[in-house]
Design a protein around this motif. Structure first.
Motif, short mmCIF file in Angstrom:
data_model
loop_
_atom_site.label_atom_id
_atom_site.label_comp_id
_atom_site.label_asym_id
_atom_site.label_seq_id
_atom_site.Cartn_x
_atom_site.Cartn_y
_atom_site.Cartn_z
N GLN A 112 0.86 -1.19 0.00
CA GLN A 112 0.00 0.00 0.00
C GLN A 112 0.89 1.23 0.00
O GLN A 112 1.43 1.62 1.03
CB GLN A 112 -0.93 0.00 1.22
CG GLN A 112 -2.03 1.01 1.08
CD GLN A 112 -3.19 0.71 2.00
OE1 GLN A 112 -3.05 -0.02 2.98
NE2 GLN A 112 -4.34 1.28 1.72
N ILE A 138 4.88 6.28 3.19
CA ILE A 138 5.89 5.44 2.51
C ILE A 138 6.73 6.33 1.57
O ILE A 138 7.95 6.21 1.51
CB ILE A 138 5.22 4.31 1.70
CG1 ILE A 138 4.25 3.50 2.57
CG2 ILE A 138 6.25 3.42 1.00
CD1 ILE A 138 4.84 2.52 3.51
N ASP A 197 1.51 4.79 0.19
CA ASP A 197 0.85 6.03 0.58
C ASP A 197 1.88 7.13 0.85
O ASP A 197 3.07 6.93 0.63
CB ASP A 197 -0.07 5.81 1.80
CG ASP A 197 0.67 5.28 3.00
OD1 ASP A 197 1.88 5.49 3.08
OD2 ASP A 197 0.05 4.64 3.87
N GLU A 198 1.41 8.28 1.35
CA GLU A 198 2.32 9.42 1.50
C GLU A 198 3.40 9.19 2.56
O GLU A 198 4.49 9.75 2.44
CB GLU A 198 1.53 10.70 1.81
CG GLU A 198 0.66 10.62 3.05
CD GLU A 198 -0.04 11.93 3.35
OE1 GLU A 198 -0.83 12.37 2.52
OE2 GLU A 198 0.22 12.49 4.42
#
Lengths: 66, 183
Positions: B104, B109, B106-107
């Motif tokens: 997943q 990561i 996302d920001e």
């Protein structure tokens, strides 16, 4: 920036995973936000506030150094 | 009537602007992850890296002499293809590991990814600086082309190695802490 994400989440008996699914992020992201390791973007802040049906200022607050 | 037309014009303008902004945001989001590969490439990379590295080392150290050399000790037609395939397997596997998306993405990561890039570039600079300093002080400069080539290859790969290690260790630690808190 201080936040009350954990308290608000626990108030409505929501798990980190459920909140993560709700706003389409990973569980690590929720953990990092709750522990103050990561300051979320405006989009994420608005999504979190919308999930808890609260105003952004009720959940996120600026600290002195910010 | 005039007021209605005026309001209508601005509503249309607002809708267009909102749609445009939405498209722009989607475009920017897509651009950010455009060079990243799907998650399953991680498994392919994990298989390719040791495969390439082991074959390359075995060939270079002479453990595969029965396969790659003739009876008189000269390299046969398999020597170069095996070396090339093994080296590129390692390189492509490494590329997969560096540019693979998380399950997943996302920001947060993306943020760790950026931090890892910054630290890797800093560490590479430190490596470069110390290596040159070492050569200057102890006069251990790579005297032949092969030595210089190896030094440059290591310095290039060190950036990606630092990056992969930093990124994965950071993710592992945050996952571990999150799991500990939950249990």
């Amino acid at each position: 920036m201080k936040n009350r994400v954990k308290e608000e989440r626990q108030k409505i008996n929501m798990t980190q995973q459920e909140l993560a699914d709700e706003i389409a992020v990973s569980r690590q992201t929720i953990f990092a936000i709750e522990t103050g390791k990561y300051i979320p973007s405006a989009i994420l802040v608005l999504k979190i506030a919308r999930t808890f049906k609260k105003k952004v200022e009720d959940i996120f607050n600026l600290e002195k150094g910010d | 009537m005039i007021i209605c037309k005026f309001v209508n014009k601005y509503v249309i303008l607002y809708v267009n602007l909102t749609l445009h902004t939405e498209n722009l945001l989607t475009f920017i989001k897509k651009m950010k992850t455009a060079i990243l590969l799907p998650y399953y490439f991680k498994k392919i990379g994990i298989i390719l890296i040791p495969f390439g590295l082991i074959i390359w080392c075995l060939t270079q150290l002479g453990y595969l002499n029965d396969v790659v050399r003739n009876q008189n000790g000269h390299a046969n037609s398999l020597y170069s293809p095996i070396l090339i395939i093994s080296f590129f397997s390692f390189l492509i596997g490494f590329y997969f590991l560096v540019f693979v998306k998380e399950k997943q993405e996302d920001e947060f990561i993306t943020n760790i990814r950026l931090l890892s890039f910054q630290r890797a570039s800093f560490l590479q600079f430190v490596y470069f600086f110390l290596a040159f300093l070492f050569m200057l002080l102890f006069k251990k400069e790579p005297s032949v082309d092969a030595g210089l080539e190896m030094f440059l290859i290591i310095s290039i790969l060190s950036f990606w190695l630092f990056y992969v290690l930093h990124f994965n260790i950071s993710l592992f630690l945050i996952k571990k802490k999150a799991n500990e808190e939950q249990s």
